[in-house]
Scaffold this active site. Structure first.
Site, PDB file in Angstrom:
ATOM      1  N   GLU A  80     -53.946 116.384  72.486  1.00 47.88           N
ATOM      2  CA  GLU A  80     -53.549 117.590  71.774  1.00 47.88           C
ATOM      3  C   GLU A  80     -52.316 117.237  70.951  1.00 47.88           C
ATOM      4  O   GLU A  80     -51.594 116.308  71.274  1.00 47.88           O
ATOM      5  CB  GLU A  80     -53.226 118.719  72.757  1.00 47.88           C
ATOM      6  CG  GLU A  80     -51.811 118.709  73.331  1.00 47.88           C
ATOM      7  CD  GLU A  80     -51.455 117.491  74.182  1.00 47.88           C
ATOM      8  OE1 GLU A  80     -50.263 117.123  74.206  1.00 47.88           O
ATOM      9  OE2 GLU A  80     -52.345 116.910  74.824  1.00 47.88           O
ATOM     10  N   SER A  83     -35.060 112.711  68.305  1.00 46.82           N
ATOM     11  CA  SER A  83     -36.408 112.411  68.791  1.00 46.82           C
ATOM     12  C   SER A  83     -37.389 112.004  67.707  1.00 46.82           C
ATOM     13  O   SER A  83     -38.385 111.332  67.980  1.00 46.82           O
ATOM     14  CB  SER A  83     -36.961 113.608  69.553  1.00 46.82           C
ATOM     15  OG  SER A  83     -36.957 114.771  68.730  1.00 46.82           O
ATOM     16  N   LYS A 100     -42.739 109.673  70.738  1.00 41.50           N
ATOM     17  CA  LYS A 100     -44.060 109.853  71.344  1.00 41.50           C
ATOM     18  C   LYS A 100     -44.774 108.538  71.649  1.00 41.50           C
ATOM     19  O   LYS A 100     -45.546 108.448  72.603  1.00 41.50           O
ATOM     20  CB  LYS A 100     -44.930 110.717  70.434  1.00 41.50           C
ATOM     21  CG  LYS A 100     -44.463 112.156  70.284  1.00 41.50           C
ATOM     22  CD  LYS A 100     -44.590 112.943  71.578  1.00 41.50           C
ATOM     23  CE  LYS A 100     -44.277 114.417  71.391  1.00 41.50           C
ATOM     24  NZ  LYS A 100     -44.370 115.175  72.656  1.00 41.50           N
TER      25      LYS A 100
END
Length: 394
Positions: A111, A378, A89
């Site tokens: 969010e 990830s 991210k």
């Protein structure tokens, strides 16, 4: 053909389905991002923070014991879990925060579901001294308590959302309401390849560093391209980041793994592509979980970051055009895969990433001969220990 087109469409998917209040803002954002992305000084600054702050390039690690267990697959893990904040991210939040600063925005909203995007947003806001507000479903606040502490520690205001299913969809709804009310000074930092144009395009460009690196690293190690790419898909930013730099390579088979929850026929899953239909959610047209009246269905996944009833529009386009294949993995299969990777490689993956790992045995049974795979790991599993402990009774 350029993808997306000038109106932000990937074939029939994408676009801007937003209140008139936001149209001018989105057009400005599209223009400002385009100017930034073409500016060598912006690219240099982005690269600096990716390398010196986030820790790129990440390793492409040969999972030898896992591969031996699978027999027909030679698996390489793209280790996004080793980045600062513990997941992919941060690639996107670093890119978007630099755009927001150039636009003169002082307040950042976001969010989050699993909390990793929230943490990555709080991180870059702390780095640059900007106010940060993170909307998070109250259900996710409970199951991702560690990430809530991390966000607050870095100065973010975490706003629990009590509406709907109290998960990622509802957090995004509240963030959009905030944005409409505070467009002048606020930048909405979306965490995935969804939302209205230019977000799916912008996030894909920032996350493509995953696939660009993986391609170069794999060629150095194997002297050829991989046979398969595998990544989990919720909104789909880690997957698109890996897939996009390979999407024109016809011999590379691309597989996105969605959250099948309690099963694709159970009504309790998050598999928008494999079990959904075209619809509009959060400003774009894509594959969506909905009932016969077009009402958005409640999604379910044991992985908070996959617990979303839609998917990025470019993934819907990849599915429609055959560029990629999309499959489902259940909660039970994902938890078992988390245990397998932990015990074969000493790497505890995030529950999201575990969905991709869970598909490997199925793929191993299908292939003939020995095939190579790049799997996007990830994120790391620290954040999921509460859920795992509860599920396994540990």
């Amino acid at each position: 053909m350029r993808m997306p087109d000038v109106n932000g469409h990937f074939g029939e998917f994408g676009g801007r389905y937003v209140p008139e209040t936001l149209m001018a803002l989105l057009l400005d954002l599209e223009k400002d991002f385009s100017l930034c992305w073409k500016d060598p000084s912006f690219r240099k600054e982005f690269r600096f923070y990716l390398e010196e702050y986030a820790g790129r390039p990440t390793r492409l690690y040969y999972a030898e014991r896992l591969s031996r267990q699978l027999k027909t697959l030679k698996v390489y893990l793209k280790r996004e879990d080793l980045l600062h904040t513990g997941a992919h991210k941060v690639n996107n939040t670093l890119g978007q925060i630099l755009v927001a600063r150039r636009m003169g925005k002082k307040r950042i909203i976001a969010e989050t579901g699993a909390g990793q995007h929230g943490v990555a947003t709080a991180t870059v806001c702390a780095l640059f001294g900007l106010k940060c507000v993170v909307y998070m479903g109250s259900e996710d606040v409970k199951r991702q308590a560690l990430n809530v502490v991390r966000m607050k520690l870095m100065g973010a205001d975490v706003v629990p959302v009590e509406s709907g299913s109290k998960t990622l969809k509802d957090a995004m709804n509240e963030a959009i309401r905030d944005w409409v009310t505070n467009v002048r000074d606020t930048y909405y930092l979306i965490g995935t390849v969804a939302g209205p144009h230019p977000y799916p395009y912008m996030v894909r460009e920032f996350q493509s560093v995953i696939g660009i690196e993986a391609r170069k690293q794999f060629l150095q190690k194997e002297k050829k391209l991989p046979d398969y790419l595998v990544a989990c898909v919720g909104g789909g930013s880690n997957a698109m980041g890996l897939f996009y730099p390979f999407h024109q390579d016809k011999k590379v088979h691309i597989i996105g793994v969605e959250a099948a929850g309690h099963g694709l026929h159970s009504g309790a899953h998050s598999a928008a592509i494999t079990a959904g239909s075209p619809g509009v959610l959060h400003g774009c047209k894509s594959a969506l979980l909905q009932d016969e009246n077009g009402q958005v269905s409640i999604a379910h996944s044991v992985a908070a970051g996959l617990d979303y009833p839609g998917v990025g529009p470019e993934h819907a386009y990849f599915n429609d055009t055959g560029i990629a294949e999309y499959v489902g993995v259940t909660d039970v299969e994902a938890i078992e895969a988390l245990k397998v990777l932990s015990r074969t490689e000493g790497i505890i993956p995030a529950l999201e990433s575990a969905h991709a790992i869970a598909y490997l045995p199925k793929l191993a049974r299908k292939v003939k001969g020995k095939k190579t795979v790049i799997l996007c790991l990830s994120g790391r599993g620290d954040k999921d220990m509460g859920t795992i402990s509860e599920v396994l009774g540990a």
